[in-house]
Design a protein around this motif. Sequence first.
Motif, PDB file in Angstrom:
ATOM      1  N   SER A   1     -43.325   0.813  37.180  1.00  0.00           N
ATOM      2  CA  SER A   1     -43.913  -0.284  37.962  1.00  0.00           C
ATOM      3  C   SER A   1     -45.055  -0.978  37.226  1.00  0.00           C
ATOM      4  CB  SER A   1     -44.371   0.220  39.317  1.00  0.00           C
ATOM      5  OG  SER A   1     -45.361   1.213  39.176  1.00  0.00           O
ATOM      6  N   ILE A   2     -45.840  -0.237  36.446  1.00  0.00           N
ATOM      7  CA  ILE A   2     -46.926  -0.859  35.672  1.00  0.00           C
ATOM      8  C   ILE A   2     -46.333  -1.769  34.598  1.00  0.00           C
ATOM      9  CG2 ILE A   2     -48.765  -0.395  33.985  1.00  0.00           C
ATOM     10  CD1 ILE A   2     -49.651  -0.003  36.866  1.00  0.00           C
ATOM     11  N   THR A   3     -45.317  -1.294  33.907  1.00  0.00           N
ATOM     12  CA  THR A   3     -44.669  -2.111  32.876  1.00  0.00           C
ATOM     13  C   THR A   3     -44.031  -3.346  33.500  1.00  0.00           C
ATOM     14  OG1 THR A   3     -44.266  -0.174  31.503  1.00  0.00           O
ATOM     15  CG2 THR A   3     -42.937  -2.122  31.040  1.00  0.00           C
ATOM     16  N   ASP A   4     -43.360  -3.178  34.631  1.00  0.00           N
ATOM     17  CA  ASP A   4     -42.740  -4.315  35.318  1.00  0.00           C
ATOM     18  C   ASP A   4     -43.793  -5.333  35.745  1.00  0.00           C
ATOM     19  OD1 ASP A   4     -40.273  -3.087  35.012  1.00  0.00           O
ATOM     20  OD2 ASP A   4     -40.216  -2.324  37.058  1.00  0.00           O
ATOM     21  N   ALA A   5     -44.877  -4.841  36.337  1.00  0.00           N
ATOM     22  CA  ALA A   5     -45.957  -5.741  36.768  1.00  0.00           C
ATOM     23  C   ALA A   5     -46.580  -6.428  35.557  1.00  0.00           C
ATOM     24  CB  ALA A   5     -47.017  -4.964  37.548  1.00  0.00           C
ATOM     25  N   GLY A   6     -46.824  -5.667  34.496  1.00  0.00           N
ATOM     26  CA  GLY A   6     -47.418  -6.229  33.282  1.00  0.00           C
ATOM     27  C   GLY A   6     -46.541  -7.292  32.657  1.00  0.00           C
ATOM     28  N   THR A   7     -45.255  -7.023  32.590  1.00  0.00           N
ATOM     29  CA  THR A   7     -44.322  -7.993  32.018  1.00  0.00           C
ATOM     30  C   THR A   7     -44.291  -9.267  32.851  1.00  0.00           C
ATOM     31  OG1 THR A   7     -42.982  -6.233  31.048  1.00  0.00           O
ATOM     32  CG2 THR A   7     -41.908  -8.372  31.362  1.00  0.00           C
ATOM     33  N   ALA A   8     -44.229  -9.124  34.154  1.00  0.00           N
ATOM     34  CA  ALA A   8     -44.206 -10.300  35.037  1.00  0.00           C
ATOM     35  C   ALA A   8     -45.494 -11.107  34.928  1.00  0.00           C
ATOM     36  CB  ALA A   8     -43.967  -9.861  36.478  1.00  0.00           C
ATOM     37  N   THR A   9     -46.626 -10.427  34.898  1.00  0.00           N
ATOM     38  CA  THR A   9     -47.915 -11.117  34.797  1.00  0.00           C
ATOM     39  C   THR A   9     -48.058 -11.792  33.442  1.00  0.00           C
ATOM     40  OG1 THR A   9     -48.926  -9.580  36.346  1.00  0.00           O
ATOM     41  CG2 THR A   9     -50.421 -10.823  34.936  1.00  0.00           C
ATOM     42  N   ARG A  10     -47.686 -11.092  32.390  1.00  0.00           N
ATOM     43  CA  ARG A  10     -47.758 -11.666  31.037  1.00  0.00           C
ATOM     44  C   ARG A  10     -46.911 -12.934  30.965  1.00  0.00           C
ATOM     45  NH1 ARG A  10     -45.739  -8.536  25.569  1.00  0.00           N
ATOM     46  NH2 ARG A  10     -46.781  -9.891  24.064  1.00  0.00           N
TER      47      ARG A  10
ATOM     48  N   PHE B   1     -47.576  -0.760  20.232  1.00  0.00           N
ATOM     49  CA  PHE B   1     -48.695  -1.659  20.530  1.00  0.00           C
ATOM     50  C   PHE B   1     -48.302  -2.651  21.618  1.00  0.00           C
ATOM     51  CE2 PHE B   1     -50.844  -5.739  19.791  1.00  0.00           C
ATOM     52  CZ  PHE B   1     -52.146  -5.342  20.049  1.00  0.00           C
ATOM     53  N   GLN B   2     -47.105  -3.225  21.516  1.00  0.00           N
ATOM     54  CA  GLN B   2     -46.639  -4.167  22.539  1.00  0.00           C
ATOM     55  C   GLN B   2     -46.564  -3.491  23.902  1.00  0.00           C
ATOM     56  OE1 GLN B   2     -46.113  -7.516  22.306  1.00  0.00           O
ATOM     57  NE2 GLN B   2     -46.898  -7.377  20.218  1.00  0.00           N
ATOM     58  N   ALA B   3     -46.094  -2.241  23.928  1.00  0.00           N
ATOM     59  CA  ALA B   3     -46.037  -1.493  25.188  1.00  0.00           C
ATOM     60  C   ALA B   3     -47.443  -1.250  25.733  1.00  0.00           C
ATOM     61  CB  ALA B   3     -45.308  -0.164  24.984  1.00  0.00           C
ATOM     62  N   LEU B   4     -48.379  -0.938  24.853  1.00  0.00           N
ATOM     63  CA  LEU B   4     -49.774  -0.695  25.261  1.00  0.00           C
ATOM     64  C   LEU B   4     -50.378  -1.937  25.910  1.00  0.00           C
ATOM     65  CD1 LEU B   4     -52.405   1.069  25.191  1.00  0.00           C
ATOM     66  CD2 LEU B   4     -52.869  -0.050  22.999  1.00  0.00           C
ATOM     67  N   ILE B   5     -50.248  -3.095  25.249  1.00  0.00           N
ATOM     68  CA  ILE B   5     -50.878  -4.287  25.827  1.00  0.00           C
ATOM     69  C   ILE B   5     -50.168  -4.733  27.103  1.00  0.00           C
ATOM     70  CG2 ILE B   5     -51.964  -5.053  23.683  1.00  0.00           C
ATOM     71  CD1 ILE B   5     -49.787  -7.192  23.427  1.00  0.00           C
ATOM     72  N   THR B   6     -48.848  -4.549  27.159  1.00  0.00           N
ATOM     73  CA  THR B   6     -48.131  -4.913  28.384  1.00  0.00           C
ATOM     74  C   THR B   6     -48.612  -4.057  29.548  1.00  0.00           C
ATOM     75  OG1 THR B   6     -46.198  -5.681  27.165  1.00  0.00           O
ATOM     76  CG2 THR B   6     -45.860  -5.069  29.480  1.00  0.00           C
ATOM     77  N   ASP B   7     -48.735  -2.763  29.325  1.00  0.00           N
ATOM     78  CA  ASP B   7     -49.177  -1.867  30.402  1.00  0.00           C
ATOM     79  C   ASP B   7     -50.669  -1.994  30.682  1.00  0.00           C
ATOM     80  OD1 ASP B   7     -46.570  -0.989  30.514  1.00  0.00           O
ATOM     81  OD2 ASP B   7     -46.989   1.039  29.822  1.00  0.00           O
ATOM     82  N   ALA B   8     -51.498  -1.895  29.645  1.00  0.00           N
ATOM     83  CA  ALA B   8     -52.950  -1.849  29.845  1.00  0.00           C
ATOM     84  C   ALA B   8     -53.532  -3.213  30.226  1.00  0.00           C
ATOM     85  CB  ALA B   8     -53.644  -1.296  28.601  1.00  0.00           C
ATOM     86  N   ALA B   9     -53.337  -4.192  29.358  1.00  0.00           N
ATOM     87  CA  ALA B   9     -53.942  -5.506  29.614  1.00  0.00           C
ATOM     88  C   ALA B   9     -53.279  -6.217  30.783  1.00  0.00           C
ATOM     89  CB  ALA B   9     -53.866  -6.379  28.363  1.00  0.00           C
ATOM     90  N   TRP B  10     -51.945  -6.288  30.725  1.00  0.00           N
ATOM     91  CA  TRP B  10     -51.228  -7.092  31.712  1.00  0.00           C
ATOM     92  C   TRP B  10     -50.906  -6.328  32.983  1.00  0.00           C
ATOM     93  CZ3 TRP B  10     -51.983 -11.885  30.877  1.00  0.00           C
ATOM     94  CH2 TRP B  10     -52.196 -12.335  29.569  1.00  0.00           C
TER      95      TRP B  10
END
Length: 125
Positions: free
Chosen positions: A3-12, A35-44
Amino acid sequence: MNSITDAGTATRRRVLGDMHVDRAEAAKTGFDAPFQALITDAAWGHVWSRDTISDRERSMLTIALLAGLGNDAELALHIRATANTGASRDDVLEALLHVAIYAGVPRANHAIAIAKKTFDEMEAA
């Protein structure tokens, strides 16, 4: 995905646009995939997806921080993203005025030049 990755991807995608995210995904290799997974999850996923402040406010904070730290390429990216976040040119200027006081006039001066160039490019497109 979770869900974090999904939310991050949608927000990004909402903030930076599908073209940017598609380009980043197409350029991803085995080397930078973590790194891409980290920024998608953490930042986004963890930060930008929170509902405590608006995308406009988050955009202004991000622009001020990037300008204050001298992260020019990311600064231009987030100035372009204002088309999606609701932050106006006046909002960007206000953020950069804060940069001048709290991070230094040279940083703000350079960031204002980047903002002017980026806004001109956006208008021309």
